[in-house]
Motif scaffolding. Structure first.
Motif, PDB file in Angstrom:
ATOM      1  N   THR A  78       0.800  -1.237   0.000  1.00 34.83           N
ATOM      2  CA  THR A  78       0.000   0.000   0.000  1.00 34.83           C
ATOM      3  C   THR A  78       0.832   1.287   0.000  1.00 34.83           C
ATOM      4  O   THR A  78       0.258   2.376  -0.042  1.00 34.83           O
ATOM      5  CB  THR A  78      -0.986   0.022   1.197  1.00 34.83           C
ATOM      6  OG1 THR A  78      -0.242  -0.091   2.408  1.00 34.83           O
ATOM      7  CG2 THR A  78      -1.988  -1.106   1.102  1.00 34.83           C
ATOM      8  N   HIS A  79       2.170   1.158   0.040  1.00 40.09           N
ATOM      9  CA  HIS A  79       2.993   2.383  -0.029  1.00 40.09           C
ATOM     10  C   HIS A  79       4.440   2.001  -0.337  1.00 40.09           C
ATOM     11  O   HIS A  79       5.132   1.416   0.491  1.00 40.09           O
ATOM     12  CB  HIS A  79       2.918   3.144   1.303  1.00 40.09           C
ATOM     13  CG  HIS A  79       3.605   4.478   1.281  1.00 40.09           C
ATOM     14  ND1 HIS A  79       3.045   5.610   0.740  1.00 40.09           N
ATOM     15  CD2 HIS A  79       4.819   4.869   1.735  1.00 40.09           C
ATOM     16  CE1 HIS A  79       3.862   6.634   0.865  1.00 40.09           C
ATOM     17  NE2 HIS A  79       4.957   6.215   1.471  1.00 40.09           N
ATOM     18  N   HIS A 136       1.053   0.790  -4.555  1.00 43.22           N
ATOM     19  CA  HIS A 136       0.635   2.193  -4.517  1.00 43.22           C
ATOM     20  C   HIS A 136       1.934   2.973  -4.399  1.00 43.22           C
ATOM     21  O   HIS A 136       2.613   2.893  -3.380  1.00 43.22           O
ATOM     22  CB  HIS A 136      -0.231   2.362  -3.263  1.00 43.22           C
ATOM     23  CG  HIS A 136      -1.140   3.537  -3.261  1.00 43.22           C
ATOM     24  ND1 HIS A 136      -1.342   4.305  -2.157  1.00 43.22           N
ATOM     25  CD2 HIS A 136      -1.930   4.052  -4.213  1.00 43.22           C
ATOM     26  CE1 HIS A 136      -2.225   5.253  -2.430  1.00 43.22           C
ATOM     27  NE2 HIS A 136      -2.592   5.112  -3.669  1.00 43.22           N
ATOM     28  N   ILE A 155      -1.206   1.661  -8.881  1.00 47.20           N
ATOM     29  CA  ILE A 155      -1.690   3.024  -8.585  1.00 47.20           C
ATOM     30  C   ILE A 155      -0.476   3.916  -8.371  1.00 47.20           C
ATOM     31  O   ILE A 155       0.452   3.533  -7.647  1.00 47.20           O
ATOM     32  CB  ILE A 155      -2.548   3.027  -7.294  1.00 47.20           C
ATOM     33  CG1 ILE A 155      -3.727   2.055  -7.430  1.00 47.20           C
ATOM     34  CG2 ILE A 155      -3.039   4.436  -6.974  1.00 47.20           C
ATOM     35  CD1 ILE A 155      -4.427   1.775  -6.108  1.00 47.20           C
ATOM     36  N   SER A 156      -0.490   5.088  -8.969  1.00 49.01           N
ATOM     37  CA  SER A 156       0.649   5.987  -8.793  1.00 49.01           C
ATOM     38  C   SER A 156       0.232   7.431  -9.069  1.00 49.01           C
ATOM     39  O   SER A 156      -0.879   7.682  -9.557  1.00 49.01           O
ATOM     40  CB  SER A 156       1.779   5.577  -9.743  1.00 49.01           C
ATOM     41  OG  SER A 156       2.961   6.255  -9.418  1.00 49.01           O
ATOM     42  N   ALA A 197      -3.169   8.505  -8.231  1.00 48.86           N
ATOM     43  CA  ALA A 197      -3.210   9.002  -6.851  1.00 48.86           C
ATOM     44  C   ALA A 197      -2.682  10.434  -6.805  1.00 48.86           C
ATOM     45  O   ALA A 197      -1.545  10.700  -7.228  1.00 48.86           O
ATOM     46  CB  ALA A 197      -2.361   8.111  -5.943  1.00 48.86           C
ATOM     47  N   TRP A 225      -7.275   8.167  -6.171  1.00 45.33           N
ATOM     48  CA  TRP A 225      -6.723   8.029  -4.820  1.00 45.33           C
ATOM     49  C   TRP A 225      -6.001   9.306  -4.387  1.00 45.33           C
ATOM     50  O   TRP A 225      -5.687  10.162  -5.216  1.00 45.33           O
ATOM     51  CB  TRP A 225      -5.729   6.868  -4.779  1.00 45.33           C
ATOM     52  CG  TRP A 225      -6.394   5.527  -4.731  1.00 45.33           C
ATOM     53  CD1 TRP A 225      -6.676   4.792  -3.621  1.00 45.33           C
ATOM     54  CD2 TRP A 225      -6.890   4.744  -5.830  1.00 45.33           C
ATOM     55  NE1 TRP A 225      -7.318   3.619  -3.961  1.00 45.33           N
ATOM     56  CE2 TRP A 225      -7.463   3.567  -5.308  1.00 45.33           C
ATOM     57  CE3 TRP A 225      -6.923   4.932  -7.214  1.00 45.33           C
ATOM     58  CZ2 TRP A 225      -8.041   2.579  -6.103  1.00 45.33           C
ATOM     59  CZ3 TRP A 225      -7.494   3.951  -8.016  1.00 45.33           C
ATOM     60  CH2 TRP A 225      -8.050   2.795  -7.463  1.00 45.33           C
ATOM     61  N   GLN A 227      -2.603  10.050  -1.865  1.00 46.65           N
ATOM     62  CA  GLN A 227      -1.590   9.426  -1.002  1.00 46.65           C
ATOM     63  C   GLN A 227      -0.637  10.485  -0.466  1.00 46.65           C
ATOM     64  O   GLN A 227      -0.253  11.414  -1.156  1.00 46.65           O
ATOM     65  CB  GLN A 227      -0.824   8.312  -1.712  1.00 46.65           C
ATOM     66  CG  GLN A 227       0.015   8.765  -2.879  1.00 46.65           C
ATOM     67  CD  GLN A 227       0.861   7.632  -3.472  1.00 46.65           C
ATOM     68  OE1 GLN A 227       1.126   6.640  -2.810  1.00 46.65           O
ATOM     69  NE2 GLN A 227       1.287   7.802  -4.717  1.00 46.65           N
ATOM     70  N   LEU A 367      -7.424  -0.008   0.113  1.00 44.71           N
ATOM     71  CA  LEU A 367      -7.330   0.784  -1.129  1.00 44.71           C
ATOM     72  C   LEU A 367      -8.674   0.917  -1.848  1.00 44.71           C
ATOM     73  O   LEU A 367      -8.746   1.496  -2.931  1.00 44.71           O
ATOM     74  CB  LEU A 367      -6.318   0.138  -2.091  1.00 44.71           C
ATOM     75  CG  LEU A 367      -4.853   0.079  -1.635  1.00 44.71           C
ATOM     76  CD1 LEU A 367      -3.999  -0.613  -2.692  1.00 44.71           C
ATOM     77  CD2 LEU A 367      -4.299   1.480  -1.365  1.00 44.71           C
TER      78      LEU A 367
END
Ligand code: GUN
Length: 439
Positions: A78-79, A136, A155-156, A197, A225, A227, A367
């Motif tokens: 997730t990160h 992510h 995801i980015s 994101a 998203w 972040q 997410l």
């Protein structure tokens, strides 16, 4: 990459979470997993269960026999930072010196598209080798181009930072950075399996105008998203208090700017108070827990007990390059250690199945991707991993002596690494993850 036909069956032991909201694992010792490619071109799980029940109905399908191995959901990180691939293992006296001495200088190199593209290729090979099929991350074009070519769900977002950052990394203006973000959302969000994101680096490196603009974009694009990071380190928190004297807390800065909502994912969440935890839970924002990073940078301990009692959504993350490993097994092991240590009297033992859930179905839930990835229920995308419980002599010996599934999983968490991951299946394609690496 080996392509398979529209439907394919795999025979192996199977591990998944029938209820994606719960960490209760179902384990099928002799199972059958069937994948089918839909009209949209994406391969999904179409059946899962015990081999004896499912074999007749699927006898006509091509079959891969992986008996002796475990099929499990691909891990969800997730990160993680692809632009920090070469920052991993850089020592520093805490977060802020680490950012200034290693991280910012490395990240400025990503203005060169050839460098960005070469690192993205290495990064995705590394993710695959470790069985991480969704992540992510921060930084964009080279990342999305590679991810799209590999049929990955990723995801980015472009990092927003318009102050307190070196030349080469600092945005020339808030307006320009937000304009570029909007163009990137239009270009990448929802394309194949890619998601965008909005990514303010953290409150100290964004002006109020940039954060407010990011919040306006987050409101205009609710399925995109958000972040960022919050409450990682004591010096950072003091800095935020000086820069934003009117905010109730560090988290309060993001709340004031409209950046707390579902699909907002905040890394670290170490030094939150009760109001912060309640606010995150109320807004449906999630914490990305980064235990190897938090131990390495001496940032603090995530409090799993308080997160759970405040119903704060949370899941595991590597945070490479602050994190010290791409391996979800190392991250789960570190989470176990941190949970035992955590603040005050709240230390507790996390079960193997809970740790595994936090890095698969629970991470997908954090997410907003429950039922899409991180699990093997019918309808989930066909991203999964094939584990070899005999991968090393010690693991094989310990698993043979285990009395329960929990003990076997726990042995994998403590003793496992990329050697355990024999194959990775992405969108129904079997990757030979060790073929491209000679070391
Ligand atoms: N805070 C601001 N930027 C970063 C980063 O790149 N890594 C970590 N761990 N914390 C940060």
């Amino acid at each position: 990459m080996q392509a398979v036909s529209d439907s394919h069956a795999y025979r192996a032991s199977l591990l998944w979470f029938p209820d994606p909201d719960s960490d209760q694992i179902h384990f099928e010792t002799d199972g059958l997993l069937v994948t089918t490619r839909g009209a949209d071109g994406v391969a999904r799980i179409s059946a899962i269960g015990d081999h004896r029940t499912l074999e007749t109905a699927h006898a006509h399908l091509p079959l891969t026999d992986w008996r002796g191995h475990w099929i499990a959901p691909g891990f969800v990180d997730t990160h993680i930072h692809y632009a920090q691939t070469d920052v991993i293992a850089s020592p520093a006296d805490g977060l802020l010196p680490w950012l200034n001495n290693y991280t910012f200088p490395q990240e400025t190199r990503f203005a060169d598209p050839a460098h960005a593209s070469a690192v993205a290729a290495f990064f995705f090979d590394e993710l695959m080798r470790h069985g991480v099929t969704t992540a992510h991350s921060a930084s964009v074009d080279a990342f999305f181009t590679q991810a799209q070519g590999r049929h990955l769900r990723m995801i980015s977002g472009r990092v927003l930072q318009d102050r307190h950052s070196p030349d080469g990394l600092r945005d020339s203006s808030a307006t320009q950075s937000l304009y570029e973000t909007e163009a990137l959302i239009a270009r990448w969000h929802g394309v194949d399996r890619l998601g965008y994101a909005i990514t303010p680096r953290f409150a100290p490196t964004s002006s109020e105008a940039q954060l407010r603009g990011a919040g306006e974009l987050a409101a205009a694009h609710p399925d995109v998203w958000v972040q960022s990071r919050v409450a990682e380190n004591a010096d950072e928190i003091r800095w935020v208090a000086k820069l934003f004297p009117h905010a109730r807390s560090y988290l309060g800065v993001y709340e004031d700017m409209g950046l707390l909502r579902e699909r907002s994912v905040y890394a670290h969440c170490l030094h939150l108070d009760a109001n912060d935890r309640d606010l995150m839970a109320e807004r449906g924002a999630a914490g990305a827990v980064c235990p190897t990073s938090n131990l390495f940078l001496d940032s603090g301990f995530f409090d799993f007990s308080l997160a759970q009692s405040h119903q704060l959504l949370h899941a595991l993350a590597s945070d490479v390059g602050g994190g010290t490993s791409f391996s979800p097994f190392h991250t789960m092991h570190a989470a176990y250690t941190v949970a035992r240590q955590s603040v005050g009297q709240n230390g507790r033992s996390l079960s193997a199945q809970h740790l595994w859930w936090l890095h698969t179905a629970g991470a997908a839930k954090a997410l907003g991707l429950s039922g899409v990835t991180g699990n093997l229920n019918a309808g989930c995308e066909a991203d999964f991993i094939v584990l070899n419980p005999q991968a090393t002599p010690l693991l094989s010996r310990r698993i043979a002596a285990a009395d329960s599934l929990q003990e076997q999983q726990f042995a994998m968490i403590v003793l496992g690494d990329d050697r355990l991951v024999e194959h990775v299946v992405v969108d129904g394609h079997v990757l030979e993850v060790h073929a491209s690496h000679s070391n």
